[in-house]
Each structure stands twice: as structure tokens, then as C-alpha cells.
Design a protein around this motif. Structure first.
Motif, PDB file in Angstrom:
ATOM      1  N   ALA A   1      18.087  -7.837  -5.101  1.00  0.00           N
ATOM      2  CA  ALA A   1      17.474  -8.966  -4.257  1.00  0.00           C
ATOM      3  C   ALA A   1      17.458  -8.507  -3.017  1.00  0.00           C
ATOM      4  O   ALA A   1      18.203  -7.609  -2.297  1.00  0.00           O
ATOM      5  CB  ALA A   1      18.444 -10.065  -4.369  1.00  0.00           C
ATOM      6  N   PHE A   2      16.564  -9.174  -2.015  1.00  0.00           N
ATOM      7  CA  PHE A   2      16.196  -8.822  -0.752  1.00  0.00           C
ATOM      8  C   PHE A   2      15.942 -10.217  -0.030  1.00  0.00           C
ATOM      9  O   PHE A   2      15.416 -11.195  -0.829  1.00  0.00           O
ATOM     10  CB  PHE A   2      15.401  -7.674  -0.680  1.00  0.00           C
TER      11      PHE A   2
ATOM     12  N   SER B   1       6.825  -8.221   5.218  1.00  0.00           N
ATOM     13  CA  SER B   1       5.389  -7.989   4.771  1.00  0.00           C
ATOM     14  C   SER B   1       4.511  -7.898   5.824  1.00  0.00           C
ATOM     15  O   SER B   1       4.554  -8.802   6.930  1.00  0.00           O
ATOM     16  CB  SER B   1       5.055  -9.356   3.889  1.00  0.00           C
TER      17      SER B   1
ATOM     18  N   LEU C   1      12.811  -7.391   3.482  1.00  0.00           N
ATOM     19  CA  LEU C   1      11.320  -6.949   3.332  1.00  0.00           C
ATOM     20  C   LEU C   1      10.250  -7.663   4.211  1.00  0.00           C
ATOM     21  O   LEU C   1      10.409  -8.778   4.210  1.00  0.00           O
ATOM     22  CB  LEU C   1      10.619  -7.108   1.929  1.00  0.00           C
TER      23      LEU C   1
ATOM     24  N   ARG D   1       7.507 -12.946   6.787  1.00  0.00           N
ATOM     25  CA  ARG D   1       6.249 -12.665   6.567  1.00  0.00           C
ATOM     26  C   ARG D   1       5.717 -13.145   7.950  1.00  0.00           C
ATOM     27  O   ARG D   1       5.215 -13.998   8.273  1.00  0.00           O
ATOM     28  CB  ARG D   1       5.369 -13.750   5.514  1.00  0.00           C
TER      29      ARG D   1
ATOM     30  N   LEU E   1       6.754  -3.738   4.139  1.00  0.00           N
ATOM     31  CA  LEU E   1       5.795  -3.907   2.888  1.00  0.00           C
ATOM     32  C   LEU E   1       4.526  -3.920   3.148  1.00  0.00           C
ATOM     33  O   LEU E   1       3.790  -4.910   3.912  1.00  0.00           O
ATOM     34  CB  LEU E   1       6.349  -5.275   1.954  1.00  0.00           C
TER      35      LEU E   1
ATOM     36  N   GLY F   1       2.552  -2.523  -1.135  1.00  0.00           N
ATOM     37  CA  GLY F   1       3.305  -2.638  -2.242  1.00  0.00           C
ATOM     38  C   GLY F   1       2.894  -1.624  -3.418  1.00  0.00           C
ATOM     39  O   GLY F   1       3.595  -1.657  -4.400  1.00  0.00           O
TER      40      GLY F   1
ATOM     41  N   ILE G   1      12.910 -12.171   2.617  1.00  0.00           N
ATOM     42  CA  ILE G   1      11.441 -11.646   2.770  1.00  0.00           C
ATOM     43  C   ILE G   1      11.331 -12.319   4.278  1.00  0.00           C
ATOM     44  O   ILE G   1      11.763 -13.473   4.827  1.00  0.00           O
ATOM     45  CB  ILE G   1      10.709 -12.378   1.915  1.00  0.00           C
TER      46      ILE G   1
ATOM     47  N   ILE H   1       6.851  -1.336  -4.339  1.00  0.00           N
ATOM     48  CA  ILE H   1       7.343  -2.263  -5.393  1.00  0.00           C
ATOM     49  C   ILE H   1       7.760  -1.321  -6.744  1.00  0.00           C
ATOM     50  O   ILE H   1       8.739  -1.354  -7.195  1.00  0.00           O
ATOM     51  CB  ILE H   1       6.176  -3.364  -5.736  1.00  0.00           C
TER      52      ILE H   1
END
Ligand code: FAD
Ligand code: FES
Ligand code: FES
Lengths: 161, 263
Positions: free
Chosen positions: B3-4, B49, B47, B8, B27, B30, B6, B34
Motif C-alpha cells: 500500500a502507498f 503522479s 506515489l 496528484r 509516477l 506507470g 497518493i 506499476i
């Protein structure tokens, strides 16, 4: 947990997901849209191809949170509301473009993306575009025929070329 | 996959701030990260993005003759939008993987990853590109540090890449048929001040300049100018797909095809 909100086959959906939830698991596990298949889970086979904002992507190699706000289309969105096959699906059926059917959802979604970009592809263009979709059954020839038929081209003339 | 958290971010500044935290990782598309996370080869705590940052996406032509590509621009967009400015670059982007990979994978992710068989490193080294990060500009000649290793620091992101447009150029790739990466790929580019030749897929050291070919082609830009050269198989990759000798042979074959096909 995070909220995943998107429109899938025209229907707005939202659900709590973990960051690590893959788009394919969201579609299959949360929304029960099990038409999208997982073949390899390593971005090689293309069985999981869906459209995100009109672009073909491998849903096993994208997180659900990355599709936030997106328009997603899956194989379930290719048939009519009454369940009648869409033109690409019908062409796959008529041309025997599937045997076990495992790769077919991805093949149909990639074909739909191809025909949007290039409505009358040549045989070679079809093969090149489907490079990321692997089929263990058909040997591909009938898939290529199905795509050409779906594009409205006369496959018998093409075969003679 | 572990788990992490996120993030954005929608600006470069916010991405850099988010990447300042321990265990944070960028990320891109990915397409490499991924699968690595699934295999537990990578386990970021956070992560970040990069694909919602408008200033990191797009293609344009600068006044000084460079094609500028945002660091989070997917290959498919470069294949279409760079075509009018730099056909060889667009063609390279359009041959990466398959359409679904090209719709997600980004130039920044490809360069940061520096896979020894990836295509973009050949374009960057073959054009003498400038790699722009959130904190500095790095010449392609100083960027690649051997396979899967680059000059990037922890938390540093590629925000833009500038490729100088060549008078004539081509990228020719011998596909490894299962992965669709380059078994060997050669980027050849002719500029007013000389020719650059970059080779990917071949060496255990990752992408490299083929210096002898650069000298020979700078004097005479023709496939025949490479006839007398021989590529040494020492240090070439040997695996189930090809021996070091086979790869060494392919370097010259691909280079000759690139020169012959350069436009
Ligand atoms: C089936 C398949 C076929 C492929 N074929 C090819 C091919 O033929 N040629 C080829 O070149 N590649 C190929 N690839 C790789 C593809 O091009 C990927 O896009 C690329 O390797 C990684 O880019 P990404 O944006 O997906 O990065 P990610 O997977 O998101 O990230 C990769 C690494 O880069 C870091 N990173 C991402 N973006 C940035 C940034 N802007 N700045 C700094 N660090 C960043 C990440 O932290 C991570 O460490 C293929 C991949 C697949 C799955
Ligand atoms: S399951 Fe996604 S590519 Fe195979
Ligand atoms: S029909 Fe069985 S994998 Fe394609």
C-alpha cells in the motif's frame, strides 16, 4: 482510501478505493464488469484493454485513481442497450475472430481505437496496431479479417491483393 | 503490491514539494513502475503522479530550432505532434511498444528509467538533447550513467526535454519480438557541425555514442562510409534473444539503414 469517480459506459460511478487498486480491479471487482479480462497482469497481453477518454490503455497497468474524472469505456459498452452485438463484435462473430474468447474483449477495444484513428486500415496496419494484443487460439488471420470487415472493407478483394 | 499514499499535484512546484518526503516516488505513465511495484521491486510510501500537470505535457518548436516535449507527454502524442517538426523523433515515439503503452508511457519516465533497450535514450543522446529538470539543465551527454542509472538526484523530475532538430535523421530499430523493445536500435542525426550516432539495446553500459561512425559519417554521410568499421562485441549484451556478437553485427546494419533512410 481515496474516492474514485469516473463515468463508465455512460454511467457515473464513485467508490472508495485504495491507492493501489488497479483500474481493472475497480472495473471487475467493484463494478462487477467482468467482461474486461486479466491475462498476464504484466502489461504484455492486452486482454485488459479499455478506453480512458477515448484512448486504449491496459487497465492492469493503470491505477483506478488515475482515471479520476475520466470517461471509461469497456467491452460492456460496445453492445446495444438491448444486448445486441455492436458492429465490431458482430464482425468478430461472423468471421470466427475468436475461439476461447479470452483475448476478445481487448481485441475489440483495440479495434475500436484503431478504427477511430484510421477508419480504413490496411491489413498490415491492423496487424501493427494489434501488436499488444496476444491471442493463443486463432492464429490472428480471422481477427484481421474481422477488423477489416468491421471497417466496411471487402475482405475478399483484400485477400486477392 | 504494498500500500502507498497518493498525490496528484497540478503544478511542478507542488510535485517537487510532495517528492521531498521520505519514500516518495514519481509516477509517470506507470508502464515500468506499476509492473515493478507488482513484483515488489519498488515499494514507494508515496506515489506522486505527474500526469495531471498541464505544464509538463505537450510538444512545441522553440525559436532556436528545438522540439520541446513536456516531461509527462505520452509517446502517442509525440508521435503525432512532433511529426511536422522532427519526423525521426515522431517515428521513434510511434514505434515504442504498442498503442496502449504509447497512450500512457512518457518521455520523462523513459529517460529516468534508462532501460538499456529503451528507445528515447537513443533519441536524447543522438540529438544532443537538453534534459530540463525542476532544478537544472543536463546535457544528454552527461545524463546517462550506465543501465538503469542517470544523473538525476533523489526526487528530481524531468519536466521537459529539448531535442535539436537535425538536417537529416532516422531511428532504426530491430524489434525484440516478444517485448517490442529494441534488440538493437540506432539513432543517426546530421547537423551542420557533424553527425551523431547513438546506439541502444546493445551494450551492458546502456545507450552509447558510436564514435568511429560519427567521424566517418561527418566526412561522408553515406551508408558506404561505415563499410570499413567493425563493432567490438566486448561488453555487448548476451541473452536468450541474441549473442553479443549478433548485437555487435546488428549495430552496423541498423546504422547503415538509418543513414540510408535519413530524412
Ligand atoms: C509492453 C511494453 C512494451 C514497451 N516497449 C518499449 C519500447 O519498445 N521502447 C521503449 O523505449 N520503451 C518501451 N516500453 C517502456 C515504456 O516506454 C515506458 O513508458 C517507459 O519505460 C517508462 O515511462 P513511464 O512514463 O511509464 O514511467 P513510469 O513507469 O511511471 O516510471 C518509470 C521510472 O521513472 C521515474 N519517473 C517517471 N516520470 C519521471 C519524470 N518525469 N522525471 C523523473 N523521474 C520520472 C519513476 O519514478 C520510475 O522510477 C515498453 C513498456 C511495455 C509495458
Ligand atoms: S492483463 Fe493487462 S496486459 Fe495482460
Ligand atoms: S480466442 Fe482464445 S486467446 Fe484469443
Amino acid at each position: 482510501m481515496t474516492q474514485a469517480r469516473m463515468t463508465v459506459n455512460g454511467v457515473p460511478v464513485q467508490a472508495d478505493v485504495e491507492g493501489r487498486t488497479l483500474l481493472v480491479d475497480f472495473l471487475r471487482g467493484t463494478l462487477h464488469l467482468t467482461g474486461t479480462h486479466v491475462g498476464c497482469d504484466t502489461s504484455q497481453c492486452g486482454a485488459c484493454v479499455v478506453h480512458v477518454n477515448g484512448k486504449a490503455v491496459k487497465s492492469c497497468t493503470m491505477f483506478a485513481f488515475e482515471a479520476e474524472g475520466a470517461l471509461v469505456r469497456t467491452i460492456e459498452g460496445m453492445a446495444g442497450a438491448d444486448g445486441a452485438l455492436g458492429p465490431i463484435q458482430q464482425a468478430f462473430r461472423d468471421e470466427h475472430g475468436l475461439q476461447c474468447g479470452f483475448c476478445t474483449p481487448g481485441m475489440v477495444m483495440s479495434t475500436a481505437a484503431l478504427l477511430t484513428e484510421n477508419p480504413k486500415p490496411t491489413q498490415n496496419e491492423v496487424r501493427a496496431y494489434l501488436e499488444g494484443n496476444i491471442c493463443r487460439c486463432t492464429g490472428y488471420n480471422n481477427i484481421v479479417r474481422a477488423v477489416l470487415v468491421a471497417s466496411g472493407q471487402d475482405v475478399n478483394l483484400l485477400a486477392a491483393e | 503490491m504494498y500500500a502507498f499514499e497518493i498525490e496528484r499535484p497540478t503544478t511542478i512546484a507542488a510535485a517537487v514539494a510532495a517528492l521531498g518526503f521520505e519514500g516518495a516516488q514519481a509516477l509517470g505513465g506507470g508502464q515500468t513502475l506499476i509492473p515493478s511495484m507488482k513484483a515488489r521491486l519498488a515499494s514507494p510510501a508515496v506515489l506522486v503522479s505527474l500526469t495531471s500537470i498541464p505544464e509538463m505535457r505537450g510538444v512545441c518548436l522553440s525559436d532556436d530550432g528545438m522540439v520541446c516535449v513536456g516531461g509527462a507527454t505520452p509517446h502517442a502524442l509525440v508521435a503525432v505532434e512532433a511529426a511536422q517538426y522532427f519526423p525521426a523523433l515522431a517515428a521513434l515515439a510511434g514505434q515504442i511498444g504498442d498503442p496502449a503503452v504509447r497512450n500512457r508511457g512518457t518521455v520523462g519516465g523513459s529517460l529516468a528509467n534508462n532501460d538499456p533497450s529503451a528507445c528515447y535514450p537513443a533519441a536524447a543522446l543522438g540529438t544532443g538533447a537538453v534534459i530540463i529538470t525542476d532544478r537544472r539543465r543536463i546535457a544528454a551527454d552527461d545524463f546517462f550513467n550506465g543501465m538503469f542509472s542517470t544523473a538525476l538526484h533523489e526526487g528530481e523530475i524531468v519536466t521537459e526535454v529539448r531535442f535539436p532538430v537535425a538536417e537529416k535523421a532516422a531511428y532504426v530499430k530491430f524489434h525484440q519480438p516478444a517485448s517490442r523493445f529494441a534488440l538493437v536500435g540506432v539513432f543517426v542525426a546530421k547537423y551542420a557541425d557533424g553527425v551523431r550516432v547513438a546506439v541502444t539495446g546493445a551494450s551492458e553500459g546502456g545507450v552509447f555514442h558510436w564514435a568511429e561512425a560519427e567521424v566517418a559519417l561527418s566526412g561522408d554521410f553515406s551508408a558506404a562510409a561505415l563499410d570499413g568499421l567493425k563493432v567490438n562485441a566486448d561488453g555487448m549484451i548476451g541473452d536468450v534473444h541474441a549473442t553479443p556478437e549478433y548485437r555487435a553485427h546488428l549495430v552496423k546494419v541498423m546504422a547503415k539503414r538509418a543513414v540510408a533512410g535519413a530524412t
